[in-house]
Scaffold this active site. Structure first.
Site, PDB file in Angstrom:
ATOM      1  N   ASN A   1     -38.136  55.322  -1.799  1.00 55.24           N
ATOM      2  CA  ASN A   1     -38.848  56.611  -1.856  1.00 55.24           C
ATOM      3  C   ASN A   1     -37.951  57.767  -2.289  1.00 55.24           C
ATOM      4  O   ASN A   1     -38.341  58.575  -3.120  1.00 55.24           O
ATOM      5  CB  ASN A   1     -39.432  56.933  -0.475  1.00 55.24           C
ATOM      6  CG  ASN A   1     -40.653  56.091  -0.215  1.00 55.24           C
ATOM      7  OD1 ASN A   1     -41.435  55.832  -1.128  1.00 55.24           O
ATOM      8  ND2 ASN A   1     -40.806  55.639   1.013  1.00 55.24           N
ATOM      9  N   VAL A   2     -36.764  57.863  -1.706  1.00 57.45           N
ATOM     10  CA  VAL A   2     -35.877  58.975  -2.052  1.00 57.45           C
ATOM     11  C   VAL A   2     -35.029  58.630  -3.273  1.00 57.45           C
ATOM     12  O   VAL A   2     -34.938  59.411  -4.224  1.00 57.45           O
ATOM     13  CB  VAL A   2     -34.967  59.345  -0.856  1.00 57.45           C
ATOM     14  CG1 VAL A   2     -34.009  60.467  -1.241  1.00 57.45           C
ATOM     15  CG2 VAL A   2     -35.804  59.762   0.359  1.00 57.45           C
TER      16      VAL A   2
ATOM     17  N   LYS B   1     -35.709  63.994  19.843  1.00 55.19           N
ATOM     18  CA  LYS B   1     -36.115  62.698  19.296  1.00 55.19           C
ATOM     19  C   LYS B   1     -36.846  61.959  20.398  1.00 55.19           C
ATOM     20  O   LYS B   1     -36.629  62.241  21.583  1.00 55.19           O
ATOM     21  CB  LYS B   1     -34.844  61.917  18.927  1.00 55.19           C
ATOM     22  CG  LYS B   1     -35.065  60.815  17.943  1.00 55.19           C
ATOM     23  CD  LYS B   1     -34.911  61.291  16.515  1.00 55.19           C
ATOM     24  CE  LYS B   1     -35.206  60.172  15.542  1.00 55.19           C
ATOM     25  NZ  LYS B   1     -35.007  60.547  14.157  1.00 55.19           N
TER      26      LYS B   1
ATOM     27  N   GLY C   1     -29.997  51.723  -3.616  1.00 54.04           N
ATOM     28  CA  GLY C   1     -31.319  51.874  -2.991  1.00 54.04           C
ATOM     29  C   GLY C   1     -32.182  52.846  -3.775  1.00 54.04           C
ATOM     30  O   GLY C   1     -31.933  54.055  -3.773  1.00 54.04           O
ATOM     31  N   VAL C   2     -33.181  52.302  -4.490  1.00 58.48           N
ATOM     32  CA  VAL C   2     -34.079  53.173  -5.256  1.00 58.48           C
ATOM     33  C   VAL C   2     -35.495  53.055  -4.674  1.00 58.48           C
ATOM     34  O   VAL C   2     -36.435  52.634  -5.340  1.00 58.48           O
ATOM     35  CB  VAL C   2     -34.027  52.897  -6.781  1.00 58.48           C
ATOM     36  CG1 VAL C   2     -32.913  53.703  -7.428  1.00 58.48           C
ATOM     37  CG2 VAL C   2     -33.848  51.415  -7.104  1.00 58.48           C
TER      38      VAL C   2
HETATM   39  P1  NAD Z   1     -37.029  53.509   1.552  1.00 57.36           P
HETATM   40  O1  NAD Z   1     -37.175  52.393   2.518  1.00 57.36           O
HETATM   41  O2  NAD Z   1     -38.211  53.982   0.773  1.00 57.36           O
HETATM   42  O3  NAD Z   1     -35.905  53.139   0.463  1.00 57.36           O
HETATM   43  C1  NAD Z   1     -34.741  52.456   0.762  1.00 57.36           C
HETATM   44  C2  NAD Z   1     -34.486  51.516  -0.393  1.00 57.36           C
HETATM   45  O4  NAD Z   1     -33.232  50.868  -0.164  1.00 57.36           O
HETATM   46  C3  NAD Z   1     -35.540  50.408  -0.518  1.00 57.36           C
HETATM   47  O5  NAD Z   1     -35.953  50.315  -1.858  1.00 57.36           O
HETATM   48  C4  NAD Z   1     -34.801  49.151  -0.054  1.00 57.36           C
HETATM   49  O6  NAD Z   1     -35.247  47.997  -0.722  1.00 57.36           O
HETATM   50  C5  NAD Z   1     -33.378  49.485  -0.441  1.00 57.36           C
HETATM   51  N1  NAD Z   1     -32.352  48.773   0.313  1.00 57.36           N
HETATM   52  C6  NAD Z   1     -32.347  48.403   1.607  1.00 57.36           C
HETATM   53  N2  NAD Z   1     -31.190  47.787   1.911  1.00 57.36           N
HETATM   54  C7  NAD Z   1     -30.454  47.804   0.776  1.00 57.36           C
HETATM   55  C8  NAD Z   1     -29.174  47.325   0.437  1.00 57.36           C
HETATM   56  N3  NAD Z   1     -28.417  46.679   1.327  1.00 57.36           N
HETATM   57  N4  NAD Z   1     -28.727  47.536  -0.830  1.00 57.36           N
HETATM   58  C9  NAD Z   1     -29.489  48.172  -1.736  1.00 57.36           C
HETATM   59  N5  NAD Z   1     -30.724  48.619  -1.481  1.00 57.36           N
HETATM   60  C10 NAD Z   1     -31.193  48.426  -0.249  1.00 57.36           C
HETATM   61  O7  NAD Z   1     -36.343  54.695   2.364  1.00 57.36           O
HETATM   62  P2  NAD Z   1     -36.211  56.205   1.911  1.00 57.36           P
HETATM   63  O8  NAD Z   1     -37.287  56.994   2.559  1.00 57.36           O
HETATM   64  O9  NAD Z   1     -36.002  56.264   0.444  1.00 57.36           O
HETATM   65  O10 NAD Z   1     -34.863  56.614   2.665  1.00 57.36           O
HETATM   66  C11 NAD Z   1     -33.601  56.204   2.161  1.00 57.36           C
HETATM   67  C12 NAD Z   1     -32.513  56.647   3.133  1.00 57.36           C
HETATM   68  O11 NAD Z   1     -32.539  58.066   3.259  1.00 57.36           O
HETATM   69  C13 NAD Z   1     -32.674  56.095   4.550  1.00 57.36           C
HETATM   70  O12 NAD Z   1     -31.399  55.865   5.078  1.00 57.36           O
HETATM   71  C14 NAD Z   1     -33.340  57.230   5.296  1.00 57.36           C
HETATM   72  O13 NAD Z   1     -33.030  57.216   6.681  1.00 57.36           O
HETATM   73  C15 NAD Z   1     -32.697  58.426   4.624  1.00 57.36           C
HETATM   74  N6  NAD Z   1     -33.518  59.646   4.705  1.00 57.36           N
HETATM   75  C16 NAD Z   1     -34.781  59.655   4.198  1.00 57.36           C
HETATM   76  C17 NAD Z   1     -35.542  60.812   4.279  1.00 57.36           C
HETATM   77  C18 NAD Z   1     -36.949  60.864   3.722  1.00 57.36           C
HETATM   78  O14 NAD Z   1     -37.519  61.960   3.621  1.00 57.36           O
HETATM   79  N7  NAD Z   1     -37.538  59.744   3.339  1.00 57.36           N
HETATM   80  C19 NAD Z   1     -35.018  61.976   4.867  1.00 57.36           C
HETATM   81  C20 NAD Z   1     -33.706  61.956   5.348  1.00 57.36           C
HETATM   82  C21 NAD Z   1     -32.970  60.769   5.266  1.00 57.36           C
END
Ligand code: NAD
Length: 365
Positions: free
Chosen positions: A188-189, A80, A185-186
């Protein structure tokens, strides 16, 4: 500042501290273990309050990548990097170019990727001076769709596969029709996971701090709205935390009604002993770094140029890995997170032993 005796040091193979006064770049690269291959991990930019805080973060995150990639059976090690600075104020093309030159100097032992505070365009700027950045190339993803490098669709599919394995193990059911799932949390993932679940016939509840994200899940997927206070504690089968870490803690664990936790967010357990606390309550926890490895699998194959079918098959392996973790946990009485750590260690240590045997054979030849 201590380094070799730092509590998070954990025999890191390499640490480099890089400073470029002209651009203001101050960065640390940590390479935890390369027994399975070059260390791939995000490059984070954050206004750390102190050098100690930056060092602690990079060491902890780098070790986590060794475990995640080993568990995903990838030929990658763990590393990292962190850039100390505020991404909104301190980031410049010159600073990113200087970082690219530093990564080039490491000769490919570490490969950087997007992380919080850096974006795909930022990595592309670093990429002017190094090949050792990933997740920036347009390609065809596991589902045959064009991808700009964003790994979220693959992560979401991996979480879906893992969630099905957890439901099969805990609830004894193959089919998700009518399965009740709460998603925190809805983004990207989480949204993409919700779509897979909806297509499989599940009933969904969602909460997101951003009203527009929540509304999209309600309008497009027929999900029901929940609140910040109740999303984790609804009487559902599965809770999928897809927003932030540390949501499994002393306060939340006694109040959970679901018997399966399977979500994308990193570092879900506030403390390591919360792993056992979940097991003691009869809740099956799919360890975060096992279930959310679709993204690193996607980035790995982007570099090797595999076919979408190969990527899909590898992501579907997340289900088998989780089933092995659940079965071992049941047989040993050890909580799933601890079992996942042990399985990852087996996978990277075995590779280190094989490499040292081959070196000995070569020396003796
Ligand atoms: P993102 O920022 O697109 O989505 C996160 C969502 O959670 C957002 O819509 C945000 O508004 C919402 N959010 C934030 N705080 C919140 C709360 N207190 N209550 C409810 N909703 C809340 O992020 P992502 O890429 O979807 O990733 C989501 C999680 O998965 C993160 O923890 C990230 O580290 C982990 N992750 C993502 C990936 C990836 O490929 N994107 C890979 C591994 C792990």
């Amino acid at each position: 500042m201590t380094v070799f005796s730092h509590p998070e040091f954990d025999n890191h193979e390499h640490l480099s501290f890089f400073c470029d006064p002209e651009t203001g770049l101050k960065a640390i690269v940590a390479i935890h273990n390369t027994s399975r291959g070059p260390a791939l991990g995000g490059c984070r930019m954050f206004p750390y309050a102190s050098d100690e805080e930056a060092l602690r973060d990079v060491l902890r995150l780098s070790k986590g990548m060794t475990y995640k990639s080993a568990l995903a059976n990838l030929d990658l090690g763990g590393g990292k990097s962190v850039i100390i600075g505020d991404p909104r104020k301190d980031k410049s093309e010159a600073l990113l170019e200087a970082m690219g030159k530093h990564l080039e100097g490491l000769g490919g032992q570490y490969i950087g990727a997007e992380d919080s505070g850096t974006s795909v365009p930022d990595l592309q700027v670093m990429g002017r001076h190094t090949q050792h950045v990933a997740g920036i190339v347009e390609h065809i993803a596991f589902d045959g769709q064009p991808s700009n490098g964003d790994p979220s669709p693959t992560t979401a599919y991996g979480v879906f596969v893992g969630l099905k394995a957890a439901v099969r193990h805990k609830l004894g059911r193959e089919d998700l029709k009518g399965l009740k799932v709460a998603i925190q949390g809805v983004g990207n993932v989480g949204f993409r996971l919700a779509r897979h679940l909806k297509d499989a016939g599940a009933e969904l509840w969602v909460y997101d701090i951003h009203q527009d994200n929540m509304q999209r899940a309600i309008d497009e997927l027929g999900a029901k709205a929940a609140s910040a206070e109740d999303i984790l504690f609804l009487p559902v089968d599965v809770v999928a935390p897809c927003a932030m870490g540390a949501v499994l803690n002393d306060d939340s664990i006694p109040r959970l009604k679901a018997t399966v936790i399977a979500g994308a967010a990193n570092n879900l357990l506030q403390r390591p002993d919360h792993d056992q606390a979940l097991k003691d309550r009869g809740i099956l926890y799919a360890p975060d770094f096992a279930i959310n490895s679709g993204g690193i699998i996607d980035v790995f194959y982007e570099r090797t140029g595999a076919s979408p079918d190969e990527v899909r098959a590898h992501v579907e392996g997340i289900g088998q890995t989780l089933t092995e973790i659940f079965t071992r946990s049941e047989a040993s009485g050890i909580a799933t997170g601890a079992v996942a750590n042990k399985l990852a260690e087996e996978r990277f240590r075995a590779r280190a032993e094989n490499a040292s045997e081959s070196r000995e054979q070569l020396a003796g030849a």
